[in-house]
Write a protein that holds these residues in place. Structure first.
Motif, PDB file in Angstrom:
ATOM      1  N   ILE A 161      -7.413  21.117-111.972  1.00 25.12           N
ATOM      2  CA  ILE A 161      -6.157  21.822-112.255  1.00 25.12           C
ATOM      3  C   ILE A 161      -6.012  23.030-111.341  1.00 25.12           C
ATOM      4  O   ILE A 161      -6.917  23.853-111.241  1.00 25.12           O
ATOM      5  N   ASP A 162      -4.867  23.104-110.684  1.00 27.16           N
ATOM      6  CA  ASP A 162      -4.557  24.227-109.804  1.00 27.16           C
ATOM      7  C   ASP A 162      -3.283  24.885-110.322  1.00 27.16           C
ATOM      8  O   ASP A 162      -2.222  24.261-110.364  1.00 27.16           O
ATOM      9  N   SER A 163      -3.363  26.143-110.736  1.00 31.17           N
ATOM     10  CA  SER A 163      -2.190  26.857-111.233  1.00 31.17           C
ATOM     11  C   SER A 163      -1.980  28.134-110.430  1.00 31.17           C
ATOM     12  O   SER A 163      -2.935  28.841-110.102  1.00 31.17           O
ATOM     13  N   THR A 164      -0.728  28.404-110.098  1.00 35.97           N
ATOM     14  CA  THR A 164      -0.373  29.573-109.310  1.00 35.97           C
ATOM     15  C   THR A 164       1.097  29.904-109.518  1.00 35.97           C
ATOM     16  O   THR A 164       1.830  29.109-110.123  1.00 35.97           O
ATOM     17  N   VAL A 165       1.533  31.053-109.036  1.00 36.42           N
ATOM     18  CA  VAL A 165       2.950  31.405-109.047  1.00 36.42           C
ATOM     19  C   VAL A 165       3.450  31.302-107.612  1.00 36.42           C
ATOM     20  O   VAL A 165       2.949  31.991-106.721  1.00 36.42           O
ATOM     21  N   GLU A 166       4.425  30.425-107.382  1.00 38.02           N
ATOM     22  CA  GLU A 166       4.963  30.194-106.048  1.00 38.02           C
ATOM     23  C   GLU A 166       6.443  30.582-106.021  1.00 38.02           C
ATOM     24  O   GLU A 166       7.273  29.893-106.614  1.00 38.02           O
ATOM     25  N   TRP A 190       1.886  30.447-119.718  1.00 41.75           N
ATOM     26  CA  TRP A 190       3.295  30.734-119.455  1.00 41.75           C
ATOM     27  C   TRP A 190       4.132  30.744-120.730  1.00 41.75           C
ATOM     28  O   TRP A 190       5.107  31.471-120.841  1.00 41.75           O
ATOM     29  N   GLY A 191       3.767  29.904-121.684  1.00 45.90           N
ATOM     30  CA  GLY A 191       4.477  29.866-122.953  1.00 45.90           C
ATOM     31  C   GLY A 191       5.277  28.593-123.156  1.00 45.90           C
ATOM     32  O   GLY A 191       5.107  27.607-122.447  1.00 45.90           O
ATOM     33  N   GLY A 202       8.176  32.796-107.595  1.00 48.58           N
ATOM     34  CA  GLY A 202       8.772  32.978-108.914  1.00 48.58           C
ATOM     35  C   GLY A 202       8.638  31.804-109.843  1.00 48.58           C
ATOM     36  O   GLY A 202       9.119  31.856-110.987  1.00 48.58           O
ATOM     37  N   VAL A 203       7.988  30.719-109.412  1.00 49.95           N
ATOM     38  CA  VAL A 203       7.824  29.524-110.239  1.00 49.95           C
ATOM     39  C   VAL A 203       6.356  29.380-110.640  1.00 49.95           C
ATOM     40  O   VAL A 203       5.472  29.264-109.767  1.00 49.95           O
ATOM     41  N   PHE A 204       6.081  29.388-111.948  1.00 50.25           N
ATOM     42  CA  PHE A 204       4.714  29.150-112.410  1.00 50.25           C
ATOM     43  C   PHE A 204       4.411  27.666-112.221  1.00 50.25           C
ATOM     44  O   PHE A 204       5.000  26.811-112.880  1.00 50.25           O
ATOM     45  N   THR A 205       3.522  27.371-111.296  1.00 51.34           N
ATOM     46  CA  THR A 205       3.310  26.000-110.840  1.00 51.34           C
ATOM     47  C   THR A 205       1.926  25.503-111.209  1.00 51.34           C
ATOM     48  O   THR A 205       0.914  26.147-110.898  1.00 51.34           O
ATOM     49  N   VAL A 206       1.880  24.356-111.864  1.00 49.07           N
ATOM     50  CA  VAL A 206       0.612  23.727-112.227  1.00 49.07           C
ATOM     51  C   VAL A 206       0.558  22.343-111.589  1.00 49.07           C
ATOM     52  O   VAL A 206       1.439  21.514-111.807  1.00 49.07           O
ATOM     53  N   LYS A 207      -0.489  22.119-110.802  1.00 45.41           N
ATOM     54  CA  LYS A 207      -0.712  20.817-110.185  1.00 45.41           C
ATOM     55  C   LYS A 207      -2.022  20.259-110.722  1.00 45.41           C
ATOM     56  O   LYS A 207      -3.055  20.932-110.653  1.00 45.41           O
ATOM     57  N   VAL A 208      -1.955  19.062-111.250  1.00 42.96           N
ATOM     58  CA  VAL A 208      -3.146  18.429-111.811  1.00 42.96           C
ATOM     59  C   VAL A 208      -3.473  17.199-110.972  1.00 42.96           C
ATOM     60  O   VAL A 208      -2.642  16.303-110.817  1.00 42.96           O
ATOM     61  N   TYR A 209      -4.689  17.176-110.443  1.00 40.16           N
ATOM     62  CA  TYR A 209      -5.147  16.058-109.629  1.00 40.16           C
ATOM     63  C   TYR A 209      -6.128  15.227-110.457  1.00 40.16           C
ATOM     64  O   TYR A 209      -6.931  15.773-111.208  1.00 40.16           O
ATOM     65  N   PHE A 210      -6.040  13.903-110.296  1.00 41.63           N
ATOM     66  CA  PHE A 210      -6.993  13.068-111.027  1.00 41.63           C
ATOM     67  C   PHE A 210      -7.704  12.110-110.083  1.00 41.63           C
ATOM     68  O   PHE A 210      -7.210  11.767-109.013  1.00 41.63           O
ATOM     69  N   LYS A 211      -8.893  11.711-110.501  1.00 43.61           N
ATOM     70  CA  LYS A 211      -9.771  10.867-109.691  1.00 43.61           C
ATOM     71  C   LYS A 211      -9.145   9.494-109.466  1.00 43.61           C
ATOM     72  O   LYS A 211      -8.524   8.932-110.362  1.00 43.61           O
TER      73      LYS A 211
END
Length: 205
Positions: free
Chosen positions: A58-63, A105-106, A65-74
């Protein structure tokens, strides 16, 4: 009076990520444009061939103004068993991403799906399980030969599920009149309209 800002979750089928940094760049631009008017979080899920020692990352960051979550799977093996494992990991990856968004983020008022295929199915599931409403932006390119009557059939993978997903959406926008005509001719009906993609304009050109 305090400005009312809706909280919107973008579920993206395509989005720039560490395996493809240009995929769905227009989705990123749209999310950033809407972030000026609403509070936006975004969730994108994809497979990653580089994952070897764990099933999810899981990679989460603010880009911008957008709270961005990217989830990578095997990655999964090929064949019927691989397809089953893929869908299990795909759904679980969304669950992990949603959990991360809720914790950091909520909650959100509405889901904005970008491309019916993949992300739209998750939105449909959330509506059925939690009653969360969703809208759709469909970016896919229409089959021009079918639209013009050159061919009599068009191939739409998972057509039955897409039809249900679109039918249950509050609204679906496409990026061109041709695309709108295509989806209706293909028998996928919903509350449609045309909203063109976001583009940058050089003001001093």
């Amino acid at each position: 009076m305090k400005e009312l800002r809706y909280r919107i979750l973008f579920l993206a089928s395509w989005y720039p990520n560490r395996t493809d940094n240009v995929l769905g760049m227009f989705v990123k631009r749209k999310a950033e444009a809407l972030a000026r008017l609403c509070d936006i979080s975004l969730l994108f899920v994809t497979g990653d061939q580089s994952l070897k020692d764990k099933n999810y990352d899981i990679d989460s960051t603010v880009e911008n103004g957008v709270f961005t979550v990217k989830v990578y799977f095997k990655p999964v093996p090929k064949g019927v068993l691989g397809m089953v494992i893929y869908n299990i990991r795909f759904i679980k990856a969304h669950y992990l991403g949603l959990k991360t968004i809720k914790s950091n983020w909520g909650s959100f008022d509405l889901i904005h799906v970008n491309v019916v295929n993949r992300a739209g199915f998750i939105a449909l599931l959330l509506k059925k399980l939690r009653g969360i409403k969703y809208i759709i932006t469909e970016h896919s390119t229409p089959d021009i030969n079918y639209l013009r009557g050159i061919t009599t059939a068009t191939k739409i993978p998972w057509k039955f599920l897409k039809r249900i997903t679109v039918k249950n959406a509050e609204f679906i926008n496409v990026d061109s009149t041709a695309s709108l005509e295509y989806w209706k001719k293909a028998g996928i009906y919903g509350n449609y309209d045309v909203i063109q993609n976001i583009v940058d304009i050089m003001r001093n050109f």
